[in-house]
Design an enzyme around this catalytic site. Structure first.
Site, PDB file in Angstrom:
ATOM      1  N   GLU A 288       0.797  -1.236   0.000  1.00  0.00           N
ATOM      2  CA  GLU A 288       0.000   0.000   0.000  1.00  0.00           C
ATOM      3  C   GLU A 288       0.830   1.287   0.000  1.00  0.00           C
ATOM      4  O   GLU A 288       0.578   2.205   0.786  1.00  0.00           O
ATOM      5  CB  GLU A 288      -0.965  -0.017   1.202  1.00  0.00           C
TER       6      GLU A 288
ATOM      7  N   ASN B 207       1.950  -5.213  -3.125  1.00  0.00           N
ATOM      8  CA  ASN B 207       0.540  -5.500  -2.825  1.00  0.00           C
ATOM      9  C   ASN B 207      -0.213  -4.199  -2.540  1.00  0.00           C
ATOM     10  O   ASN B 207       0.285  -3.340  -1.801  1.00  0.00           O
ATOM     11  CB  ASN B 207       0.504  -6.392  -1.571  1.00  0.00           C
TER      12      ASN B 207
ATOM     13  N   HIS C  28     -10.768  -5.888  -2.306  1.00  0.00           N
ATOM     14  CA  HIS C  28     -11.829  -5.683  -1.311  1.00  0.00           C
ATOM     15  C   HIS C  28     -12.972  -4.955  -2.020  1.00  0.00           C
ATOM     16  O   HIS C  28     -12.839  -3.775  -2.360  1.00  0.00           O
ATOM     17  CB  HIS C  28     -11.314  -4.817  -0.151  1.00  0.00           C
TER      18      HIS C  28
ATOM     19  N   GLU D 109      -6.445 -10.565  -1.126  1.00  0.00           N
ATOM     20  CA  GLU D 109      -7.253 -10.315   0.079  1.00  0.00           C
ATOM     21  C   GLU D 109      -8.736 -10.262  -0.280  1.00  0.00           C
ATOM     22  O   GLU D 109      -9.487  -9.430   0.243  1.00  0.00           O
ATOM     23  CB  GLU D 109      -6.816  -9.002   0.763  1.00  0.00           C
TER      24      GLU D 109
ATOM     25  N   ASP E 175     -12.471 -10.140  -0.660  1.00  0.00           N
ATOM     26  CA  ASP E 175     -13.752 -10.220   0.050  1.00  0.00           C
ATOM     27  C   ASP E 175     -14.730  -9.316  -0.687  1.00  0.00           C
ATOM     28  O   ASP E 175     -14.341  -8.320  -1.295  1.00  0.00           O
ATOM     29  CB  ASP E 175     -13.651  -9.910   1.552  1.00  0.00           C
TER      30      ASP E 175
HETATM   31  O1  G3I Z   1      -4.773  -8.026  19.107  1.00  0.00           O
HETATM   32  C1  G3I Z   1      -5.386  -6.833  19.610  1.00  0.00           C
HETATM   33  C2  G3I Z   1      -6.134  -7.125  20.865  1.00  0.00           C
HETATM   34  O2  G3I Z   1      -5.233  -7.544  21.856  1.00  0.00           O
HETATM   35  C3  G3I Z   1      -6.884  -5.874  21.271  1.00  0.00           C
HETATM   36  O3  G3I Z   1      -7.680  -6.161  22.362  1.00  0.00           O
HETATM   37  C4  G3I Z   1      -7.756  -5.363  20.159  1.00  0.00           C
HETATM   38  C5  G3I Z   1      -8.459  -4.069  20.483  1.00  0.00           C
HETATM   39  O4  G3I Z   1      -8.666  -3.277  19.335  1.00  0.00           O
HETATM   40  O5  G3I Z   1      -6.956  -5.139  19.022  1.00  0.00           O
HETATM   41  C6  G3I Z   1      -6.327  -6.298  18.556  1.00  0.00           C
HETATM   42  O6  G3I Z   1      -5.579  -6.015  17.432  1.00  0.00           O
HETATM   43  C7  G3I Z   1      -6.296  -5.717  16.263  1.00  0.00           C
HETATM   44  C8  G3I Z   1      -5.926  -6.740  15.188  1.00  0.00           C
HETATM   45  O7  G3I Z   1      -6.536  -6.387  13.966  1.00  0.00           O
HETATM   46  C9  G3I Z   1      -6.322  -8.146  15.555  1.00  0.00           C
HETATM   47  O8  G3I Z   1      -7.695  -8.266  15.613  1.00  0.00           O
HETATM   48  C10 G3I Z   1      -5.923  -4.321  15.828  1.00  0.00           C
HETATM   49  O9  G3I Z   1      -6.421  -3.388  16.764  1.00  0.00           O
HETATM   50  C11 G3I Z   1      -6.509  -4.039  14.470  1.00  0.00           C
HETATM   51  O10 G3I Z   1      -5.990  -2.803  13.999  1.00  0.00           O
HETATM   52  C12 G3I Z   1      -6.119  -5.112  13.485  1.00  0.00           C
HETATM   53  O11 G3I Z   1      -6.740  -4.869  12.258  1.00  0.00           O
HETATM   54  C13 G3I Z   1      -6.162  -5.495  11.134  1.00  0.00           C
HETATM   55  C14 G3I Z   1      -5.839  -4.441  10.100  1.00  0.00           C
HETATM   56  O12 G3I Z   1      -5.326  -5.061   8.936  1.00  0.00           O
HETATM   57  C15 G3I Z   1      -4.769  -3.472  10.607  1.00  0.00           C
HETATM   58  O13 G3I Z   1      -4.587  -2.471   9.717  1.00  0.00           O
HETATM   59  C16 G3I Z   1      -7.153  -6.492  10.591  1.00  0.00           C
HETATM   60  O14 G3I Z   1      -7.301  -7.588  11.505  1.00  0.00           O
HETATM   61  C17 G3I Z   1      -6.631  -7.048   9.261  1.00  0.00           C
HETATM   62  O15 G3I Z   1      -7.626  -7.839   8.637  1.00  0.00           O
HETATM   63  C18 G3I Z   1      -6.289  -5.893   8.336  1.00  0.00           C
HETATM   64  O16 G3I Z   1      -5.766  -6.441   7.145  1.00  0.00           O
HETATM   65  C19 G3I Z   1      -5.436  -5.487   6.138  1.00  0.00           C
HETATM   66  C20 G3I Z   1      -4.196  -5.987   5.445  1.00  0.00           C
HETATM   67  O17 G3I Z   1      -3.163  -6.226   6.352  1.00  0.00           O
HETATM   68  C21 G3I Z   1      -3.742  -5.015   4.359  1.00  0.00           C
HETATM   69  N1  G3I Z   1      -4.818  -4.722   3.438  1.00  0.00           N
HETATM   70  C22 G3I Z   1      -6.066  -4.290   4.076  1.00  0.00           C
HETATM   71  C23 G3I Z   1      -6.538  -5.301   5.085  1.00  0.00           C
HETATM   72  C24 G3I Z   1      -7.895  -4.937   5.653  1.00  0.00           C
HETATM   73  O18 G3I Z   1      -7.824  -3.736   6.377  1.00  0.00           O
END
Ligand code: G3I
Length: 460
Positions: free
Chosen positions: A166, A208, A244, A273, A275
């Site tokens: 990105e 990516n 997406h 990715e 969806d």
């Molecule tokens: O693990 C912590 C947990 O301990 C805490 O309690 C909780 C509270 O918010 O957060 C948890 O972490 C989160 C993590 O996902 C696991 O669920 C983060 O806050 C959250 O920011 C994170 O989001 C991820 C996101 O990327 C971050 O930018 C998403 O799961 C993940 O699906 C998403 O994936 C991205 C790709 O990497 C890049 N392309 C876009 C895609 C979708 O946004």
């Protein structure tokens, strides 16, 4: 536009060993026989029949959920750690690396013969807090050290790395995204790719991004970068299209054409990715279109969906995935699988055995042959060995390869090696000993030094 960070003649194939996991099938060389009546019954097996993978994003903490892991094991032959390989997860304090969560996913996937997509080495998001104290050369060096350390740790285990994620701006400008990494100098992307190549020469290195799925100012800018990298010898092997989609940003009508124009630059393309928000037949039709687009592009290696059940999605309320919250297959699953089962083989073609024809004599020779294809770099190599049965079905085989002086085998997959230098014999493992007359299976190994160019084969 979605910003993911604001919340031909068609032959069907039947996997022979339907009791095996999709992953085993994939790495066992996708041993298949053709059938006009039957089709593969899982996403991974069906994708493997055209030489592709069908993967999913995986969260380590969900692996203990049996509904989740049963679907994972049955349906998919590739995984992408959803968050566990990101910079904040793997280097929480500078110079201290932690891989336990990512290892849970990687080790489990590899034990099942699945591919692993690494995600993501350098990205402006999900950085550990300590990077905010750095800029300029210090940040550039920290980023390069991160790329080197993580790619070295996983060397030989990753099919494709999202090296940079990105890095381009949304909107019509067609330029780079402003970020702390971009402010270290415009050459930060190529520097990351060079470091990744040195650390893991066998992994495919991908750029990516999202909102690059159709032709637009952003994808044109990525296209120009890939073209520039190819012309200057910057190591890049693939481009990932996140894909997406929702009602505001539907699957573009020129999706396939856009994948193809990148492939024409001499890189592989991957749907990384996927969806699609929605439900019912609208969603199902879009999934089928996405699958067909990949199948129509020879260099489209595979498709990864961004989660298993709707409830696993980063945008669960949009119900964008193939399984519902309870793990039931949705209409979108059925249509994605049907689209996969109508796919044509890629180039190189899968190891399919034509149906027995009374007019065609069986292959001659009763033993087996083995051929080697070598990916050699300065100081190391990956050898892929294809074992092909002669006129009789093999029920076991071994391949002998003589390594040049100084060379050594360090890592083997889909075979059991005896010895590591000189003449090394590789015997089949439990799931790939049976090879039908004229059909093939593959195994591989990594080594140091210069790899061997020829192999002998013995039926046992
Ligand atoms: O693990 C912590 C947990 O301990 C805490 O309690 C909780 C509270 O918010 O957060 C948890 O972490 C989160 C993590 O996902 C696991 O669920 C983060 O806050 C959250 O920011 C994170 O989001 C991820 C996101 O990327 C971050 O930018 C998403 O799961 C993940 O699906 C998403 O994936 C991205 C790709 O990497 C890049 N392309 C876009 C895609 C979708 O946004």
């Amino acid at each position: 536009m979605i910003d993911p960070h604001r919340p031909q003649r068609r032959r069907r194939v039947l996997a022979v060993a339907t009791g095996l996991t999709a992953g085993l099938l994939a790495t066992a060389g996708a041993l298949t026989v053709a059938s006009t009546a039957d089709a593969a019954t899982t996403l991974g097996a069906s994708a493997a029949a055209t030489g592709r993978y069908f993967g999913t994003a995986v969260a380590a903490y969900k692996l203990s959920d049996s509904t989740y892991s049963n679907i994972l094991n049955t349906e998919f032959n590739s995984v992408t750690p959803e968050n566990e390989m990101k910079w904040d997860a793997t280097e929480p304090s500078q110079g201290n690396f932690t891989y336990s969560s990512a290892d849970q996913i990687v080790n489990r996937a590899r034990a099942q013969g699945m591919k692993v997509r690494g995600h993501a080495l350098a990205w402006h998001q999900q950085q550990p807090g300590w990077t905010s104290n750095l800029s300029g050369t210090a940040l550039r060096n920290a980023m390069l050290n991160h790329v080197t350390q993580v790619a070295t740790y996983y060397r030989g285990k990753i099919d494709s790395w999202d090296v940079v994620n990105e890095a381009f701006a949304d909107g019509g400008g067609g330029g780079r995204r402003d970020s702390n990494l971009q402010r270290t100098g415009n050459d930060w992307i190529e520097a990351a790719f060079r470091a990744a190549r040195t650390a893991d020469p066998a992994a495919k290195l991908c750029y990516n991004d999202y909102n690059t799925d159709g032709q637009n100012a952003k994808s044109n800018a990525v296209y120009a970068m890939v073209q520039d990298f190819k012309s200057r010898g910057v190591p890049i092997d693939c481009v990932g299209f996140q894909s997406h989609f929702n009602a505001q940003s539907p699957l573009p009508s020129d999706y396939q054409a856009n994948l193809q124009r990148f492939a024409n630059l001499g890189v592989d393309v991957q749907i990384t990715e996927l969806d699609i928000e929605g439900s019912g037949s609208t969603q199902a039709n879009s999934y089928a279109s996405a699958v067909r687009a990949c199948l129509a592009v020879t260099r489209c290696n595979g498709i990864t969906v961004w989660g298993i059940r709707d409830s696993d999605s980063w945008r669960a309320s949009g119900t964008p995935l193939l399984f519902d919250n309870s793990g039931n297959k949705k209409a979108a699953y059925t249509s994605a699988l049907a689209a996969l089962n109508n796919g044509q083989p890629t180039d190189p073609p899968p190891t399919t055995t034509p149906p027995p024809a009374t007019t065609t004599p069986p292959p001659s020779g009763s033993g087996c042959t083995a051929t080697v294809s070598l990916n050699q770099w300065n100081g190391g190599f990956v050898a892929t060995v294809r074992v092909t049965a002669g006129g009789n079905q093999l029920t076991g085989w071994s391949a002998g390869l003589t390594l040049p002086s100084g060379a050594a085998v360090t890592n083997t997959w889909n075979a059991q090696a005896s010895g590591s230098s000189g003449t090394v014999n590789f015997a089949n493992v439990a799931y790939n000993g049976t090879v039908n007359a004229g059909a093939s299976t593959e195994f591989g190994f990594q080594g140091t030094g210069t790899g061997p160019g020829t192999a002998s084969c013995t039926a046992r």
